[in-house]
Every structure is written in structure tokens, then in C-alpha cells.
Write an enzyme that holds these catalytic residues in place. Structure first.
Site, short mmCIF file in Angstrom:
data_model
loop_
_atom_site.label_atom_id
_atom_site.label_comp_id
_atom_site.label_asym_id
_atom_site.label_seq_id
_atom_site.Cartn_x
_atom_site.Cartn_y
_atom_site.Cartn_z
N SER A 53 63.53 -43.81 -16.02
CA SER A 53 63.38 -42.39 -15.78
C SER A 53 64.66 -41.74 -15.33
CB SER A 53 62.31 -42.17 -14.71
OG SER A 53 62.80 -42.68 -13.47
N LYS A 54 64.65 -40.44 -15.46
CA LYS A 54 65.81 -39.62 -15.17
C LYS A 54 66.29 -39.75 -13.73
CE LYS A 54 65.47 -35.35 -17.16
NZ LYS A 54 65.47 -33.89 -17.29
N ARG A 55 65.35 -39.96 -12.85
CA ARG A 55 65.69 -39.97 -11.43
C ARG A 55 66.65 -41.08 -11.04
NH1 ARG A 55 63.14 -36.36 -8.36
NH2 ARG A 55 64.17 -37.24 -6.53
#
Length: 474
Positions: A251-253
Site C-alpha cells: 500500500s501507498k502508506r
RNA sequence: GUCCCGUUCGUCUAGUGGUCAGGACUCAGGACUUUCAUUCCUGCAACAGGGGUUCGACUCCCCUACGGGAUACCA
């Protein structure tokens, strides 16, 4: 039967590396079997519309070297390739399902459904539609449908089970009681993923659905739909997920996930493809570096792994390094010059760029690596470098070299070595004491690219200037 | 919670009943080199646990644990 596969992203704004790997596997599979590779845009969620998302997606895919036989920018008779432009088709098919009783209209409000879910969860039950509208009189429902907002759900059998096959995972059995009456058409008239996907795959003649593992739980619904519609289902292969270092879905996080981010860092498309291809698949031997053609030749679904793979860039770095080293000088120089970010090289720039090649992992390191050639040298005030400059012999070396440079001009990198040999002979100083002071005087650093190239790049005049500066500082 | 999927060095992986469990990245040491880098060599490091089945299990079966995914009028 010719193989037809597709990559069907929803336009979120960028190409996710996990999505790209899915695209890549589809592409490899299609090319391997002489089949067709289709790009289809799954834009059925109006609330998620992102300006320019498709253009961006297409751009990234192309930059990565993938091409497709049909898609949003390459329409043909099987299109359109935007789901938002296929609404009549879904309408037609949903009516067929309603008329055969395989789907029904549901007038439950989202508030009631949210409440229901909450209640079920609180009671420790598994959430799902309770079937309130399941047995409404069809004629009555049609009448209400004219003026009441509603969705259309698929009617999943009450009991029994379904056993199906996935190329990567084998046989899986799911009980119908665990399968929810999935919404097929939303109240805004758009289909959900599950419905549009099945309809499009059928009409586009897709023979193999190769997609992420997150879809595995909904496969029974899709299979049921093929059945309800009277269609033959394609072959399914659910790919293992790409993971964050903590093993959750990438994920982007937790770092960059967009292909464009990696391109912007100076990873070569082929290196990224090669790396991604090996994340979840292997050729069965110990080779790791493959051209696109070789990947196409060797790819096969039965060598795809079951378990998720951590997307760890350490190995990508190594691989990119390998690709850079393997580049022809001309290609390398052409690419490297795109990464100067403002640095202006003199006419001996190629030599500098080439000298920096062996240590290059990514192209965005170019400016840093070039520093010894172009930056203004500051004289070391402390540490090992300062000590070396303070050495007694240093002055002699620098002075002697300077004198030689005043009379002998340096026209190629190879010319520097004889020059230094001359200094060695004249001063009797050699090894570290000979070379280090020169390196420090010219670059201000203890380490760096080959000194002969640095010398050549700087040229007599600049070298003399730097030597004088060092002599003053020393 | 429930359902589904998974589990070999830190990471990517090979392995389909008998292997010193192989390779790669990372890391450490060494060689080469005027430095760094490259290159080469060497080394560290794994079958989640417990039961079966079998003469013999990393390999087959079951259970447990752990991880992940799905449980939306998002895909």
C-alpha cells in the site's frame, strides 16, 4: 482456441506496481501463446472519477514496454473498452437475469443495510443480506421499480456448495450459504465490478482471467453468474499479492507504489519488469536476468507461486545496477544525460559519465556521482583527508604535478598515468602518498571515480587552479 | 466474528518421500585495484509447532499457531 487475456484496472490515477505485475503476467501469457492482450477500464464507480487517470495509466504501461491489441486508445468491434460506455449491454443482460429469476430488485435502503450489518456483527453472525426483497412478487417489484430507487441483486442458491478450479491454487469448495446475494446493478444504473466483469469478459472473448488474489473469495459469485447467463466460464488464475515489509497488502502508506515513482527514481523499465516478473514466478532454474522476449518464452502459469511476496527494493537495486552495467555506452550516455538535473558538463562530459557508471544503482544518483567532477572543491579541515594534506610529501607532490601540467597538456584519460609516473620519479614519492594528495586536491574527497578521468575532465587549466588552491590551503 | 488462501535463510526463491536442503539479494571477511565502485572467492543464515502415514518425511494427511485476503450500491 486463441488465448485472450485482459488487464482491467480501475482508473485510480496511477499504475500500481502490483497492478503492473498483473498486467505483465497477462501480457507475457498472451504473447507466449500468440494470443490477444486487452486493456479495459473499469470505471463503474462514478464517485471515484479521477481526471486524467486513464491517460496516466496508458502512459505508464507504455513506458514499461507493454502494448495491447485493443483498449481505450485502440477501439475495435469488441469495445468500447470503458465500462462506463457499456451500460446498455449490462442493462440487457441484467434483464435476462431478472426474467429468469436469477436476479431480483431490492428496495432496501443503505441505511437499513448498514443497520442490519451492525446488528449481525454485534450478534456474532457473519454479515450479509437478509433476503428481505428476495421473494417480492416480480410484477409488484417491476411496478415499484418505476419510481423507487433500488438495486438489483443476484439470487444465490440457498444451499449446496460449489467446487471450482483455480490454475494456481487447485480445487476450492465454497458453500452457497456463505455467498451473499451480491448487488449486480447499483441504484445509479451502473453495474458493480462483479457483474460488469463477467459480462465484459464474456463478450470480449476472454479465455483466461489472471488477476490478484483479492478476487478469489468472490469467484463463486462470478462462476454462478456465468452459469446463470448460460455462458462458459474462462480459466481462472489468482496471483499471490505483493506485500509491504510487514506482510500486509502493498500500500501507498508504506512507500512508493506507483510505477511512475520508480521510473522517476531512475529504475530502468526492463529492470523493473524483470524484478516484478520474478516476484511470484520463477523459470525453474537459477537464472535471474531476462529480456522481455526471454520472459515471454519462459513464462508459464504453473510456475507461479501461491504465497505473497514482499516488495523489497534491495534486490531491485541490484538488478537495476546489472542492467545499467549491461547498457551499451551510447545508450547509457543518452539516458544518463536525461538525469543531469541542471548540471552542465563540459565537452569531456561523456568521459565523466562513463567513469561514474560502475557505481550507479539508479539514474537519479547521477548528480551526486558527478560531484567530484563539477563541484567546487572545499579543502578538508579535519579527518584523514586533512591529515594526508598536512603530510610533508604532499606539498612536493602537488607542486611537481602543477609544474608538469604547465608544460604538458592532457588530451585523454590515459595520459594522466605517465604524468603521475613522472611525478613519482622526480619526487621519489609513491603509492598512497602520491595519489591521495592529488585526489584530495582535485576533488576534496578521499574516494571517487578514477583519477585519470577526473584529471582529463578537468583539463590542465582547472587542475592547476585546484592544485594552487590546495597548495595555499596546505 | 465468519469464510477463503497461504507458511523453506532477514528478503526473493529451488525443491513433488531418501539432498551435506540449492541459487540470488542483503550482510561479514578476503583477493584485485593509487581511493571508491566494479569483479571474483569465502562465510553467516531457513523447512512455524504437534500429531499421524511410511523402512524413511521439507515433501502426503490432520490439528494448532501465525500471516494475509474477503466479508460495500469500491474495485
Amino acid at each position: 482456441m486463441t488465448v485472450i487475456v485482459r488487464f482491467a484496472p480501475s482508473p485510480t490515477g496511477y499504475l500500481h506496481v502490483g497492478g503492473h505485475r498483473t498486467a505483465l503476467y497477462n501480457y507475457l501469457f498472451a504473447r507466449k501463446h500468440g494470443g490477444r492482450f486487452i486493456l479495459r477500464i473499469e470505471d463503474t464507480d462514478q464517485s471515484r472519477y479521477v481526471e486524467g487517470a486513464v491517460e496516466n495509466l496508458v502512459k505508464s504501461l507504455r513506458a514499461m514496454g507493454l502494448d495491447w491489441d485493443a483498449g481505450p486508445d485502440k477501439e475495435d468491434e469488441k469495445g468500447p473498452y470503458y465500462q462506463s460506455q457499456r451500460l446498455e449491454i449490462y442493462q440487457r443482460e441484467i434483464h435476462r437475469l431478472i426474467s429468469t429469476g436469477k436476479a431480483y430488485r431490492c428496495f432496501c435502503s443503505s441505511e437499513r443495510l448498514a443497520e442490519l450489518r451492525e446488528r449481525q456483527l454485534a450478534a456474532g453472525e457473519s454479515p450479509g443480506y437478509d433476503g428481505r426483497c428476495r421473494h417480492l412478487d416480480p410484477q409488484e417489484a417491476e411496478k415499484r421499480a418505476l419510481k423507487e430507487p433500488h438495486v438489483i441483486r443476484m439470487r444465490v442458491p440457498d444451499d449446496g456448495a460449489m467446487t471450482f478450479h483455480d490454475v494456481i491454487r487447485g480445487e476450492i469448495t465454497v458453500e452457497f450459504s456463505r455467498v451473499d446475494d451480491q448487488v449486480l446493478m447499483k441504484s445509479d444504473g451502473f453495474p458493480t465490478y462483479h457483474f460488469a466483469n463477467v459480462v465484459d469478459d464474456h463478450y470480449m472473448g476472454v479465455t483466461h482471467v489472471i488477476r490478484g488474489e483479492e478476487w478469489l473469495p468472490s469467484l463463486p459469485k462470478h462462476l454462478l453468474l456465468y452459469d446463470d447467463l448460460g455462458w462458459e466460464a474462462p480459466v481462472f488464475a489468482h496471483l499471490p499479492l505483493l506485500l509491504n515489509p510487514d506482510k500486509s497488502k502493498l500500500s501507498k502508506r508504506q512507500g512508493d507504489v506507483a510505477v511512475e515513482d520508480y521510473l522517476a527514481k531512475g529504475y530502468l523499465p526492463q529492470a523493473l519488469n524483470n524484478f516484478l516478473a520474478l516476484l511470484g514466478w520463477n523459470p525453474g532454474d537459477n537464472r535471474e536476468i531476462f529480456s522481455m522476449d526471454e520472459l515471454i518464452e519462459r513464462f508459464s502459469l504453473d510456475r507461479v507461486n501461491k504465497a505473497g511476496a514482499v516488495f523489497n527494493t534491495e534486490k531491485l537495486d541490484w538488478m537495476n545496477h546489472q542492467y545499467i552495467q549491461a547498457m551499451e555506452d551510447a545508450d547509457y550516455l543518452k539516458e544518463a544525460r536525461k538525469w543531469l538535473s541542471g548540471i552542465v558538463l563540459n565537452d569531456r562530459g561523456d568521459a565523466a559519465l562513463l567513469a561514474v557508471k560502475s557505481g550507479l544503482t539508479r539514474f537519479d544518483e547521477i548528480p551526486d556521482k558527478l560531484a567530484p567532477f563539477v563541484s567546487r572543491v572545499s579543502f578538508p579541515q579535519e579527518g584523514e583527508a586533512a591529515e594526508l594534506m598536512a603530510a610533508e610529501s604532499t606539498r612536493t607532490v602537488l607542486q611537481t604535478l602543477k609544474e608538469k601540467l604547465q608544460t604538458q597538456s592532457l588530451n585523454n584519460p590515459a595520459g594522466f598515468f605517465p604524468l603521475m609516473k613522472g611525478v613519482q620519479k622526480e619526487t621519489g614519492i609513491k603509492g598512497k602518498n602520491l595519489w591521495m594528495p592529488v585526489r584530495i586536491a582535485l576533488t576534496g574527497e578521499l574516494h571517487g571515480p578514477e583519477l585519470n578521468v577526473i584529471a582529463y575532465y578537468l583539463g590542465n587549466e582547472e587542475m592547476i587552479r585546484r592544485l594552487e588552491k590546495a597548495l595555499k590551503g596546505a
